[in-house]
Design a protein around this motif. Structure first.
Motif, PDB file in Angstrom:
ATOM      1  N   VAL A 358       0.840  -1.208   0.000  1.00 48.59           N
ATOM      2  CA  VAL A 358       0.000   0.000   0.000  1.00 48.59           C
ATOM      3  C   VAL A 358       0.870   1.250   0.000  1.00 48.59           C
ATOM      4  CG1 VAL A 358      -1.749   1.284   1.305  1.00 48.59           C
ATOM      5  CG2 VAL A 358      -1.838  -1.223   1.227  1.00 48.59           C
ATOM      6  N   TYR A 359       0.549   2.155  -0.916  1.00 42.49           N
ATOM      7  CA  TYR A 359       1.213   3.468  -0.950  1.00 42.49           C
ATOM      8  C   TYR A 359       0.151   4.511  -0.647  1.00 42.49           C
ATOM      9  CZ  TYR A 359       4.932   1.004  -3.388  1.00 42.49           C
ATOM     10  OH  TYR A 359       5.926   0.132  -3.713  1.00 42.49           O
ATOM     11  N   TYR A 360       0.570   5.662  -0.237  1.00 37.52           N
ATOM     12  CA  TYR A 360      -0.402   6.738  -0.038  1.00 37.52           C
ATOM     13  C   TYR A 360       0.240   8.102  -0.253  1.00 37.52           C
ATOM     14  CZ  TYR A 360       1.577   7.197   4.692  1.00 37.52           C
ATOM     15  OH  TYR A 360       2.423   7.362   5.745  1.00 37.52           O
ATOM     16  N   VAL A 361      -0.609   9.037  -0.637  1.00 34.40           N
ATOM     17  CA  VAL A 361      -0.201  10.442  -0.765  1.00 34.40           C
ATOM     18  C   VAL A 361      -1.093  11.208   0.208  1.00 34.40           C
ATOM     19  CG1 VAL A 361      -0.244  12.457  -2.307  1.00 34.40           C
ATOM     20  CG2 VAL A 361       0.520  10.245  -3.182  1.00 34.40           C
ATOM     21  N   THR A 362      -0.516  11.981   1.086  1.00 30.41           N
ATOM     22  CA  THR A 362      -1.379  12.703   2.036  1.00 30.41           C
ATOM     23  C   THR A 362      -1.840  14.038   1.462  1.00 30.41           C
ATOM     24  OG1 THR A 362       0.626  13.523   3.074  1.00 30.41           O
ATOM     25  CG2 THR A 362      -0.543  11.752   4.222  1.00 30.41           C
ATOM     26  N   GLN A 396       3.619   2.913   2.479  1.00 32.45           N
ATOM     27  CA  GLN A 396       4.702   3.875   2.255  1.00 32.45           C
ATOM     28  C   GLN A 396       4.152   5.159   1.635  1.00 32.45           C
ATOM     29  OE1 GLN A 396       7.832   2.222  -0.254  1.00 32.45           O
ATOM     30  NE2 GLN A 396       8.533   4.309  -0.709  1.00 32.45           N
ATOM     31  N   GLU A 397       4.565   6.272   2.174  1.00 31.61           N
ATOM     32  CA  GLU A 397       4.080   7.561   1.647  1.00 31.61           C
ATOM     33  C   GLU A 397       4.868   7.939   0.395  1.00 31.61           C
ATOM     34  OE1 GLU A 397       3.906  10.806   4.410  1.00 31.61           O
ATOM     35  OE2 GLU A 397       2.870  12.078   2.943  1.00 31.61           O
ATOM     36  N   LEU A 398       4.159   8.460  -0.604  1.00 32.24           N
ATOM     37  CA  LEU A 398       4.823   8.913  -1.828  1.00 32.24           C
ATOM     38  C   LEU A 398       4.738  10.431  -1.917  1.00 32.24           C
ATOM     39  CD1 LEU A 398       3.479   6.429  -4.547  1.00 32.24           C
ATOM     40  CD2 LEU A 398       5.579   6.259  -3.192  1.00 32.24           C
ATOM     41  N   ALA A 479       6.626   7.504 -12.782  1.00 38.73           N
ATOM     42  CA  ALA A 479       6.926   7.539 -11.342  1.00 38.73           C
ATOM     43  C   ALA A 479       5.923   6.667 -10.590  1.00 38.73           C
ATOM     44  CB  ALA A 479       6.886   8.977 -10.850  1.00 38.73           C
ATOM     45  N   PHE A 480       4.642   6.759 -10.944  1.00 38.02           N
ATOM     46  CA  PHE A 480       3.645   5.915 -10.279  1.00 38.02           C
ATOM     47  C   PHE A 480       3.855   4.446 -10.624  1.00 38.02           C
ATOM     48  CE2 PHE A 480       0.873   9.772  -9.756  1.00 38.02           C
ATOM     49  CZ  PHE A 480       0.757   9.673  -8.383  1.00 38.02           C
ATOM     50  N   ALA A 546      -2.826   0.350 -10.819  1.00 34.27           N
ATOM     51  CA  ALA A 546      -2.244   0.454 -12.165  1.00 34.27           C
ATOM     52  C   ALA A 546      -3.297   0.068 -13.208  1.00 34.27           C
ATOM     53  CB  ALA A 546      -1.046  -0.483 -12.263  1.00 34.27           C
ATOM     54  N   PRO A 547      -3.124   0.496 -14.462  1.00 34.80           N
ATOM     55  CA  PRO A 547      -4.117   0.170 -15.496  1.00 34.80           C
ATOM     56  C   PRO A 547      -4.461  -1.317 -15.527  1.00 34.80           C
ATOM     57  CG  PRO A 547      -2.512   1.710 -16.350  1.00 34.80           C
ATOM     58  CD  PRO A 547      -2.048   1.349 -14.973  1.00 34.80           C
ATOM     59  N   ASP A 548      -5.750  -1.572 -15.665  1.00 33.40           N
ATOM     60  CA  ASP A 548      -6.317  -2.934 -15.736  1.00 33.40           C
ATOM     61  C   ASP A 548      -6.265  -3.707 -14.414  1.00 33.40           C
ATOM     62  OD1 ASP A 548      -6.759  -2.305 -18.338  1.00 33.40           O
ATOM     63  OD2 ASP A 548      -5.234  -3.645 -19.171  1.00 33.40           O
TER      64      ASP A 548
END
Ligand SMILES: CCCCCCCC/C=C\CCCCCCCC(N)=O
Length: 576
Positions: A358-362, A396-398, A479-480, A546-548
């Motif tokens: 799991v990633y996240y952007v705050t 992890q925060e991105l 980057a993503f 991600a796509p699909d």
């Protein structure tokens, strides 16, 4: 000071592309590294990559902070002023009488299949509910109740005499269950104006591809719901059908453009909504009305019949966006809409949420957006903390520098989609005169909403540099994609605050940027309701993949629904 602030300047000599930002020191080094890596790998011509980090003065840092602080209070002031006008106008929707309308579409289909309910009972219950709430929220603008009932009768008869058998329910997950769709999506015999006066009275003569798929599967169309003009705004209102109101608080925005859909779902007048999404159109209303909305991966569902689209257009950001009150409905809904393309999505594969990364952007630090309010920030962190407790790997925060350009990037790609905008406003019978329409609107009103006039004005503003936009879009996508794969998801904020008062979006037009980003990226996203905030309005987060990899969004949405309760019916205080 420990939290050193640096001023970062990255210059790509080939494109004269400059990015400026203010970061905390810890974050800055990673951000620089990832950007430089991406750019040097992709663009060999841009050999000279000059990266400078310079300390900014404390003064600069505090000016930036002051700017955010002023915006925060400006937003509060806007709300206070709009509140003076709107609060006394609040109305309440009536209590649900028939509990059947609270059930998921999947559960209703199962009951019809087991003959515990008839399709007629289900269709009648939703028609009755629409008749109760629609005079208050103005969501459904044209209906086919009689036809819906006769289709339901036929299905019941076919089940009774064995023409429809158990096996038919396998391919037809919503057999006998009603649904609704946007007025801008062609549904044979129903209104198809996109909110344009010029098209007033026009009925569709065919079914859009997505409507055809729903009907073929035995789902029953009840009616079509309100949209902003040409679907191009984040609030639902137009001179043909008027303003749609939020069932949680009728003084509030329902979002747009699938605003009528989200509103009627939240008010329990429909179990399934067929929305569309080019800049958040399914997810903005889903967020504001507290239901689930999913932007399907691109080019999975034909766009034929979505406003003027023929389905032949190459490269578009438009996607069909299903809406539902229960996550369990989304997977069969997407599968059904995807038809033969469903294989691409591997929807049958199990997703062990525990094993996901799991990633996240705050906070994307988008200067055009209002500052995020505490409740929106903490709801995102609540979701992250929950997954942290569940998953084997720590979330992890991105931090990606390019996120500050969410709007500009979308605007560029949107400009390619809006080439016929002035013609489209005129029902494709020659261009409207933009200057005259703008003048007319502000002097005497006219056929267009202020939102549409804003879109016309936007057309006169400086266009976004195409080389820059293509390059930054590409670098952000890469980057993503260095993070997102077939086993990872990203939690992303939805908006700075819950649904505002009607028309307040005109003063804060860029607050939809966090939704639009994913149209630019062409990634699938689920908007997940996360309970109600302190004003009794829905909160939520976006789950991106991600796509699909739509199934990953759905699996995490399901987990969040289980933990945080998902859809909460509007607080019904009509009998107070
Ligand atoms: C004084 C005029 C200033 C003009 C500024 C106009 C800014 C326009 C910004 C955004 C407009 C589009 C919002 C569309 C949201 C659409 C969602 C969708 N259809 O998926």
């Amino acid at each position: 000071m420990r939290r050193t602030v640096v001023f970062l300047k990255v210059v790509n000599s080939a494109t004269r592309f400059h990015i400026f930002g203010v970061f905390k020191h810890k974050v800055q080094s990673d951000a620089v590294k990832s950007m430089v890596k991406v750019h040097t790998r992709r663009h060999h011509t841009a050999r000279m990559m000059d990266v400078k980090t310079t300390k900014v003065s404390k003064a600069r840092y505090y000016i930036f902070k002051l700017f955010l602080c002023l915006r925060y209070y400006l937003d509060l002031l806007i709300d206070r002023l709009f509140g003076i006008y709107y609060d006394s106008k609040r109305e309440y929707i009536p209590k649900v009488k028939n509990q059947l309308v609270l059930e998921s579409a999947t559960a209703l289909a199962r009951k019809i299949q087991r003959r515990e309910l008839t399709s007629v009972q289900v269709v009648e219950a939703f028609i009755e509910r629409i008749q109760q709430v629609n005079p208050i929220i103005n969501a459904i603008v044209d209906n086919r109740f009689e036809d819906a009932l006769s289709e339901a009768r036929q299905i019941d008869q076919d089940i009774a005499n064995g023409t429809i058998q158990e096996v038919d329910f396998q391919d037809k997950p919503f057999l006998g269950v009603p649904f609704t769709s946007k007025e801008s999506t062609a549904a044979k015999g129903l209104s198809w104006t996109f909110g344009l006066k010029k098209r007033q009275g026009k009925k569709a003569s065919f079914d859009a591809h997505c409507i055809e798929s729903m009907k073929k599967s035995g789902a029953i169309l009840l009616g079509v719901s309100n949209v902003p003009q040409l679907n191009l705004w984040q609030e639902t209102s137009n001179p043909v059908f008027g303003l749609t109101r939020n069932p949680y608080n009728t003084t509030r925005n329902v979002g747009g453009s699938s605003g009528g859909e989200a509103a009627i779902l939240a008010a329990c007048g429909s179990p399934l909504g067929v929305g569309t999404d080019i800049g958040g159109s399914a997810r903005i209303p889903a967020f504001m009305c507290g239901v689930f909305g999913h932007k399907i991966s691109n080019s999975i569902v034909s766009t034929k019949g979505l406003t003027y689209r023929t389905g032949e257009e190459e490269e578009t950001m438009v996607c069909v966006g299903p809406l539902a009150r229960h996550v369990d409905d989304l997977l069969p809904f997407i599968k059904l809409l995807a038809g033969s393309n469903a294989d691409r999505l591997n929807l049958g594969l199990q997703v062990p949420v525990k094993k996901l990364k799991v990633y996240y952007v705050t906070n994307p630090k988008d200067p055009l957006m209002s500052p995020f309010r505490e409740e929106m920030h903490s709801v995102l962190l609540k979701a992250v903390r929950h997954l942290e407790g569940l998953c084997l790997e720590k979330p992890q925060e991105l931090v990606f520098e390019q996120l500050q350009h969410q709007y500009k990037l979308w605007k560029y790609w949107m400009s390619l989609e809006m080439k016929n905008f002035r013609k489209d406003l005129n029902n494709r019978e020659g261009d409207v005169n933009a200057v005259w329409e703008i003048i007319k609107h502000f002097l005497f009103g006219g056929d267009f909403t202020t939102a549409t006039v804003f879109n016309l004005i936007n057309g006169f503003l400086k266009p976004v540099n195409s080389v820059w936009a293509v390059e930054v879009t590409q670098s952000l996508k890469e980057a993503f994609l260095t993070k997102l794969d077939d086993n990872s998801v990203l939690l992303y904020p939805s908006a700075p605050f819950p649904a505002s008062y009607h028309n307040a979006a005109l003063l804060r037009p860029y607050n939809f940027d966090c939704f639009a980003l994913w149209n630019t990226m062409k990634f699938p996203v689920t908007q997940v309701p996360m309970g109600l905030g302190k004003e009794g309005l829905p909160l939520g987060v976006q789950v991106v993949a991600a796509p699909d990899q739509d199934r990953l969004c759905l699996a995490v949405a399901k987990e969040l629904e289980r933990e945080f309760g998902g859809f909460v019916p509007p607080v019904i205080v009509a009998d107070k």
